[in-house]
Design an enzyme around this catalytic site. Structure first.
Site: not given
Length: 670
Positions: A274-276
């Protein structure tokens, strides 16, 4: 102090400038990784950014740049109860490639800590960069453990120094910027993901723009101060715009529609985790603030995707970074509800079967495939492809597979890596020794044993241990090193059957992927016709080796001796350049030798050179067909190494290979 080249005077690098400015507005984006060829103003732009950042308020005298409005309660220079404030310019701290871990995180005086119970801490570069910029030129050349420490500090906003139960913590919030030349090797995908944005830069091919670059550089070199004065108004305007964008940033609204587009885009491009999504949201918000808007628009989401996603789509080092902009536009339109029934066969659609390439038949087969041929030379050489005298068109590599490690016997002392055993600063403790220079890794038990017999003579009266410098012992540790893996690939006519060469390239590609994961240097020597050539000198760029392998033509005689002698020269020169890095020779051939007088005997003499120098070697036997001559096995004996077939090279069939390599080397040494 030298005058920096003005940020606004950099020509033709708008994406790079935008990525840096967005991080200046919103440092929580996570920094910038700048990838590109040499001479493209990467370092110039980064160093110029520091002059644009607003001044910072710091606690007077604090070595860690604590904010007087909210000082760090755990600051080693604290507590800052009544903090006097002072304003200073934002710092840009450069991390040299050859820096030690102590230089990066700081050093704790172990001797004083044990004997006096005092936390005498000398701050490192992370402390100096707090609330500023930390710049790493050639970040891909940093040792892995330094990169891990660096990115952990960037993610947590703090640095921890642990030495034998004594710990120090301090704030480390900085804008992380790394630059790299991909020709010198890639960062691991999991490390790429820790950089918020990435930018690919290249020199312009437009003559007018190149002329302007040269004109400005010459003017700067002639009189830096006068050149900077010419751009002072532009620099001031950008600085004021950064301040205004920072003030507007908390008021920017990221609506549900923009969030849906962000989520749909990340899902469409199959990025991991989910970092993107989070980075895209922060980047889109910063873009709106930079443009003076309080709402995030679809154009902000699109630009954020172009900056935040390309480096997160890489699955292995051979994947080219980048983003399909047609697919991006289609995803944004669909997620916005503007296209309820997209044409599945249109641009970017998923319908229909791909048309066969000119090289493939109607069923996707290889129309240019040649029959297997066990011989080469004048009588048995495969028929040449059209347009090449004795040369076959390059075959495509088969799908790579997972291999088990091929290791160099013994214990080395080379660069940190993941292949062979080595004496390193990190790893399991194997013993103790007297320190040479500053103590970095204390062996506590050995230190106590060395000091204990002298306590009465030193007049010990309390519970504390009376230590002397001579008592201290350094921990000797064993970890893993990276090696030089030199591939010697037979590209002659006997290997030119396309099905066989495809399998050979797939095997070498698999070994290259293994070398990338184990942080090796690689080199590539090929031989065919009448000579051998160094297709790729030893380098850390594994993807460059893969590219050379993909375009490798085949055909002609088999000058095996020439290939081995060329490899011997490469290793000899590399020993002079990097004597601590041990080599692993991987010869990919069917063992045939043709051309010239006594080619087999000459190849044997060349192979024995490696055996005499105890070079670890593996021969990948590419011979196929019902009748086998066993020439590759004989070559392995001459080399003092071991031979494996293409099938045995796979991970599930190679369990005894490392043992065989070690056993063969031990017998040779005996």
């Amino acid at each position: 102090m030298s005058t920096r080249f003005p940020f606004t005077a950099v020509v033709g690098q708008q994406d790079l400038q935008l990525a840096l400015l967005l991080n200046a507005v919103a440092p929580n984006i996570g920094g910038v990784l700048v990838r590109g060829e040499k001479g493209t103003a990467k370092s110039t732009a980064v160093r110029a950014l520091a002059a644009l950042l607003p001044e910072v308020e710091v606690v007077a005298g604090c070595r860690f740049s604590c904010d007087p409005a909210s000082p760090d309660p755990t600051c080693p220079d604290g507590p800052h109860t009544v903090a006097a404030a002072e304003a200073r310019d934002a710092r840009m701290v450069e991390l040299p490639v050859g820096a030690s871990e102590d230089r990066l995180v700081g050093a704790l005086d172990i001797e004083r800590a044990l004997a006096e119970g005092v936390k005498a801490f000398e701050p490192g570069l992370l402390a100096a960069a707090n609330r500023g910029i930390l710049y790493v030129d050639e970040v891909n050349l940093l040792h892995d453990h330094l990169v891990d420490v660096l990115l952990d500090a960037a993610a947590m906003g703090a640095s921890y120094v642990e030495r034998e139960g004594v710990s120090v913590r301090h704030a480390a919030r900085f804008l992380l910027v790394g630059t790299m030349n991909p020709e010198e090797g890639e960062l691991r995908p999991q490390l790429l993901d820790r950089f918020g944005l990435t930018v690919e830069v290249a020199a312009s091919r437009e003559p007018d723009q190149r002329v302007e670059v040269v004109r400005r550089r010459l003017a700067y070199d002639d009189d830096p101060a006068a050149f900077a004065a010419r751009w002072a108004d532009e620099e001031r305007a950008v600085r004021q715009r950064i301040v205004a964008a920072r003030e507007l940033l908390p008021k920017v609204r990221l609506g549900d529609g923009a969030l849906k587009q962000i989520a749909a885009t990340c899902a469409a491009f199959e990025v991991d985790g989910m970092r993107a999504d989070i980075v895209m949201a922060r980047t889109a918000t910063a873009l709106a603030a930079w443009d003076g808007r309080s709402d995030v628009l679809a154009e902000d989401v699109r630009q954020a995707a172009l900056l935040a996603l390309p480096h997160r789509r890489r699955r292995n080092p051979f994947d080219a970074p980048g983003l399909d902009e047609d697919k991006l536009d289609q995803t944004l339109e669909e997620s916005a509800g503007d296209d309820d029934d997209p044409d599945p066969d249109g641009p970017g659609g998923g319908g229909g079967e791909p048309s066969p390439s000119p090289e493939e038949g109607p069923q996707g087969g290889d129309a240019g495939a040649q029959p297997e041929d066990g011989e080469d030379g004048e009588d048995g050489e495969p028929q040449p492809a059209a347009g090449g005298a004795g040369e076959q068109a390059p075959a495509r590599a088969a799908e790579p597979f997972r291999t088990k490690a091929l290791t160099v016997p013994g214990v080395g002392a080379g660069a940190a890596g993941r292949r062979s055993r080595a004496r390193t600063e990190r790893g399991r403790t194997t013993g103790a020794l007297r320190p040479r220079g500053a103590l970095t890794k204390l062996h506590l038990a050995a230190t106590v044993r060395a000091a204990a017999p002298h306590q009465r003579a030193r007049g010990r009266s309390g519970p504390g241990l009376v230590l002397r410098r001579d008592d201290l012992r350094q921990a000797a540790r064993e970890g893993r090193e990276g090696n030089l893996v030199l591939f010697v690939v037979d590209a002659s006519g006997s290997m030119a059957a396309r099905q066989r060469m495809s399998a050979v390239k797939g095997a070498v590609l698999s070994l290259l992927l293994d070398a990338y994961q184990r942080r090796d240097k690689v080199g590539l020597v090929t031989f065919r016709g009448t000579a051998a050539e160094v297709a790729l000198p030893p380098t850390s760029s594994v993807d460059a080796a893969a590219a050379r392998l993909e375009s490798l033509p085949t055909g002609g005689r088999t000058p095996l001796a020439a290939g081995l002698l060329k490899a011997h020269d490469v290793l000899r020169v590399e020993r002079l350049r990097d004597p601590s890095r041990r080599a692993l020779l991987v010869v990919v051939t069917d063992g045939r030798a043709t051309g010239g007088p006594e080619p087999v005997a000459l190849a044997g003499r060349a192979a024995r050179l490696f055996g005499a120098e105890s070079v670890a070697s593996v021969v990948v036997d590419c011979e196929s067909g019902p009748v086998r001559l066993g020439l590759a096995g004989r070559l392995a004996e001459e080399l003092g190494g071991t031979a494996v077939t293409l099938d045995e090279l796979r991970a599930d069939a190679i369990a005894g290979l490392v043992r065989d390599v070690r056993g063969t080397t031990s017998r040779r040494a005996a």
